[in-house]
Design an enzyme around this catalytic site. Structure first.
Site, mmCIF file in Angstrom:
data_model
loop_
_atom_site.group_PDB
_atom_site.id
_atom_site.type_symbol
_atom_site.label_atom_id
_atom_site.label_comp_id
_atom_site.label_asym_id
_atom_site.label_seq_id
_atom_site.Cartn_x
_atom_site.Cartn_y
_atom_site.Cartn_z
ATOM 1 N N GLU A 48 33.787 44.081 47.103
ATOM 2 C CA GLU A 48 35.386 44.868 47.015
ATOM 3 C C GLU A 48 35.889 43.323 48.027
ATOM 4 O O GLU A 48 35.796 43.805 49.698
ATOM 5 C CB GLU A 48 35.170 45.903 48.267
ATOM 6 N N ASP A 49 35.925 42.008 47.900
ATOM 7 C CA ASP A 49 36.664 41.523 48.463
ATOM 8 C C ASP A 49 36.254 40.720 49.544
ATOM 9 O O ASP A 49 35.986 39.691 50.094
ATOM 10 C CB ASP A 49 38.607 41.477 48.844
ATOM 11 N N SER A 50 33.871 40.908 49.708
ATOM 12 C CA SER A 50 33.819 39.771 50.934
ATOM 13 C C SER A 50 33.228 38.618 49.340
ATOM 14 O O SER A 50 33.170 39.028 49.141
ATOM 15 C CB SER A 50 32.890 40.912 51.140
ATOM 16 N N ARG A 105 44.759 41.055 40.176
ATOM 17 C CA ARG A 105 45.546 40.566 41.559
ATOM 18 C C ARG A 105 46.239 39.759 40.938
ATOM 19 O O ARG A 105 47.705 38.511 41.339
ATOM 20 C CB ARG A 105 45.209 39.685 42.648
#
Lengths: 321, 522
Positions: free
Chosen positions: B144-146, B315
């Site tokens: 999750e985008d970490s 994205r």
């Protein structure tokens, strides 16, 4: 030894050795051993680095923390480190890191009285122990094929007229796990020795042009072509980086199985580069020592016996049956 | 254009211009142009024009980067930080120039001397650093985008920043006091005095801390007191701390003297700090991992940052992958250095450059697991990418509480971080506990630990009974709960009620509505 049945005797063959560079083969052992050695070299071989800084005067453009951090990262010659004590285990000084067994003191006092910018470098650090000095200073004094004129020392900060830096620093023993400044290794890496088998029959079905383009598809120079017989041969197997480019190329050419490449599971080619704190060769020896100590700690621990009993059958392979 | 001059065109003027994208359009088409763009990327602004391969990115991502992240990134913003007194400023320890260049970034200043040594290079300092980024999963710590960061790199100074907060205090000086004829009793001046509101250990007699003093939350930064003895000191909030960088005494235009004390704090990235690449790919640190645990290439290269591959498909920012691939080629001495939007080098150029440098064409490499030492089954994409540290940091946002202040009206814990508030346990959280059937936990969370209170109920008429003072038969008065409806204290019972509920009943009561409580012993 109970486990003697499966015991192996790893062999090391040194290929190239310089003060700060070592290339060797490690054979007849497996990945766990090779990787353990790598991990110990990176994170658990002790060195000495500046750990505590008391700043008396600092009128430079950099703040105290900045300078302390930069001081900490200067590699110091740490041949003594294996025999030194960790300041936390030191009985002589209650762990405050002030005694000769666990610490080395440095002094630095520079003031700029000229109009040009003056560099404060590692050469300005005055050590109280001649065996523990910044690595570049040591290299200059030994002058072992080192161009001293080019070496200006590691710059800590630059001063303008009227600025001053005066401090006392204490270097201590530590390991890379606690802070990267104590890591003696710049690079430690290994690769599996590749085993390349060219399918000669299939290879001969290619034209010279195809052979050339196939060879070119590898980014590193692994294969070459014999100018007389136009046969493709392995020039440098170890240049192969397991990138599979040649295999993909062969498939794209409609010739799968043109070459088979396998990694030998029991031979490794190590490359070790040192920061200069200890010699690369000494680094490997120290790493083996540290690894042995750790294994001893496991073997001599009461818990180990207990755990072995506890797991019963599961642990039997370790006891040789 | 016919006059052969470079004209700077304003927004209003733009409407009446026929501008060609570039020279090749100028001659190839029949259209008549009045102007010609020097470079097609000049239609973008500064913050967008320095993004490499912007034209390959989704427009929204380019906007995220140029509008938000470029503003929040920490760089080296001034050349006179020593004498400035901004309320809050950040500085990167070791700013770096990106590996790639764009035409617009060249306009900012070139690193080397152009033509001879007469012209000084404009050392425009960037707001980020070149990190070796691997696109891989790392034990699930980059979901999750970490992102996972290399602790060794951080300890060597990567993304280390300095934060300076400045506190100002004014004081009326003598001349002004004379003209105003204020009571001399209220004259406020700097000075040290034993204070009730905070510690004054680090203050000198003049009321200012000494340079280098380590101030913790609750300490007094500037000591200020009136002659009457009233304390007017400025105290640090409980979230703030730092070392004293400088103390400045000065006067403003009206002639009032003021003092400014700057506190400095050095921060190395920690779990929860926010970072972003140049392509709107922001993320927070999920784990600081030791160097030896990272995958390594056969050359011994270890990533600084590991990001999750899931960041890319939705994205649509292939620009970042191109940046990494190009950056890798440049780092290996490639000559193709430009990543200007709209005139980017073709994929073939980038891949050929990598191939020449001895890397696999598509930028991926065989890596060995740092934990086990075995080769990883798949090839991992790895390359240098320009990353920025954003000003959102975990240290400024931590919120926790065991006990602390409560709201005066509802007696529930406050929510505000500045006042040591708590984290809200809201409706959805309540629903979750309900679904688990954890009734005791729920009761504790919403009642015992929140606004526990007790009230008196008359068991007979079910009305609230108040504590009053009444006279009893034997003479004398006693104070205790008494039911005014039944005129007795016989059946009054004490019940546990949330203060919020009690408050509601009282408010309703004041409007003439009485709430009845059925009670039974338990």
């Amino acid at each position: 030894m109970e486990g003697a049945k499966n015991q192996r005797f790893p062999k090391i063959k040194i290929r190239e050795m310089k003060d700060d560079y070592l290339k060797f083969e490690l054979r007849e052992t497996d990945a766990s051993m090779a990787n353990a050695l790598r991990r110990v070299m990176l994170a658990e071989v002790p060195t000495i680095a500046i750990d505590l800084v008391e700043i008396e005067v600092n009128s430079t453009v950099l703040n105290d923390e900045f300078i302390s951090h930069r001081l900490g990262l200067i590699p110091l010659t740490s041949d003594r480190a294996m025999d030194m004590r960790f300041s936390r285990d030191c009985d002589a000084c209650d762990g405050d890191g002030q005694c000769e067994y666990c610490s080395v003191e440095f002094h630095l006092s520079v003031r700029c009285d000229q109009d040009q910018t003056q560099d404060v470098t590692s050469a300005d650090l005055q050590s109280t122990d001649p065996t523990v000095v910044p690595v570049d200073v040591a290299a200059r004094s030994s002058s072992s094929g080192y161009d001293a004129s080019e070496n200006r020392g590691i710059i800590i900060v630059k001063l303008r007229r009227g600025q001053e830096l005066r401090l006392r620093a204490i270097a201590r023993k530590g390991i890379g796990k606690d802070h990267a400044k104590w890591s003696p290794a710049a690079t430690v890496t290994f690769m599996y020795e590749p085993e390349i088998r060219i399918n000669e029959e299939l290879m001969e079905s290619l034209s010279l042009e195809e052979k050339n383009s196939w060879i070119e598809s590898s980014p590193t120079k692994v294969f070459g072509i014999d100018p007389n017989t136009h046969q493709v041969m392995v020039v440098d197997a170890e240049a192969y980086t397991y990138d599979e480019e040649v295999i993909k190329k062969a498939e794209a050419m409609g010739k799968p199985g043109l070459v088979e490449i396998e990694a030998k599971e029991d031979s490794f080619i190590f490359t070790v580069e040192s920061t200069g704190a200890v010699k690369a060769s000494q680094l490997v020896i120290n790493a083996i020592d540290v690894l042995k100590q750790k294994l001893d700690a496991v073997r001599l621990s009461d818990d180990t016996v207990e755990a072995d009993d506890q797991f019963g059958e599961l642990g039997s392979h370790m006891r040789g049956g | 254009m016919n006059e052969g001059v470079i004209e700077l065109v304003g927004i209003e003027e733009e409407e009446d211009c026929q501008t060609a994208w570039g020279v090749k359009y100028l001659f190839s088409e029949e259209k008549v142009y009045t102007h010609c763009e020097l470079d097609p990327s000049f239609l973008l602004g500064l913050s967008c024009g320095i993004i490499p391969f912007t034209n390959h990115d989704h427009a929204r991502r380019a906007l995220y980067q140029s509008e938000k992240h470029s503003q929040q990134a920490i760089g080296f913003s001034t050349t006179n930080p020593k004498i400035r007194v901004d309320t809050l400023s950040h500085q990167l320890y070791y700013p770096q120039r990106p590996l790639f260049r764009t035409v617009i970034s060249d306009c900012l200043g070139k690193p080397e001397y152009p033509l001879g040594k007469n012209v000084h290079p404009m050392s425009e300092i960037y707001n980020g650093q070149n990190a070796i980024v691997a696109v891989n999963v790392h034990q699930g710590y980059n979901q999750e985008d970490s992102l996972v960061m290399n602790r060794a790199s951080l300890e060597r100074g990567m993304f280390r920043t300095e934060h300076i907060r400045c506190y100002k205090a004014e004081v009326e000086n003598k001349e002004i006091l004379e003209t105003k004829r204020m009571k001399s009793k209220d004259k406020i001046d700097f000075g040290k005095m034993p204070s009730k509101i905070g510690r004054v250990d680090s203050l000198d007699d003049d009321g200012f801390p000494f340079i280098g003093a380590n101030l913790q939350s609750g300490d007094i930064v500037i000591g200020k007191c009136a002659e009457s003895g009233a304390d007017h000191s400025i105290k640090l909030k409980h979230t703030e701390r730092g070392k004293v960088q400088k103390v400045i005494l000065s006067a403003n235009d009206e002639g009032t003297n003021f003092a400014a004390v700057s506190l400095r704090q050095v921060r190395s990235p920690i779990v929860g700090d926010k970072f972003s690449s140049m392509h709107g790919q922001k993320g927070v640190i999920g784990l600081l991992e030791s160097q030896e645990n990272f995958p390594f290439t056969h050359q011994g290269i270890v990533p600084d940052i590991v990001i999750n591959p899931h960041a890319f498909p939705t994205r649509q920012t292939p620009g970042q992958l191109l940046e990494a691939a190009l950056g890798k080629g440049i780092a290996c001495g490639g000559l193709m250095r430009y990543a200007t939007p709209f005139t980017t080098p073709s994929i073939d150029h980038i891949t050929d450059q990598l191939h020449r440098a001895g890397y696999s064409r598509w930028g991926h490499e065989r890596v060995y697991s740092g934990h086990y030492g075995e080769m990883m089954r798949s090839l991992i994409f790895i390359g240098p990418t320009f990353y920025q540290r954003l000003i959102h940091m975990a240290e400024d946002k931590v919120k926790f509480r065991n006990t602390g202040p409560v709201h005066p009206l509802t007696r529930q814990p406050v929510a505000d971080r500045k006042r040591f508030g708590g984290v809200k346990f809201g409706e959805m959280e309540r629903d979750c506990l309900l679904a688990h059937g954890a009734a005791a936990n729920l009761h504790e969370r919403l009642f015992t630990l929140s606004d526990f209170s007790q009230m008196h109920i008359c068991g007979k008429c079910s009305h609230i009974s108040n504590v009053i003072q009444r006279s009893v038969a034997g003479g004398g008065k006693i104070r205790g709960p008494f039911c005014r409806f039944c005129d007795s204290a016989e059946h009054v019972v004490k019940v546990n009620v949330p203060y919020g509920a009690k408050l509601l009943c009282q408010e309703l009561f004041s409007m003439g509505i009485s709430v009845k409580f059925g009670t039974e012993p338990c």
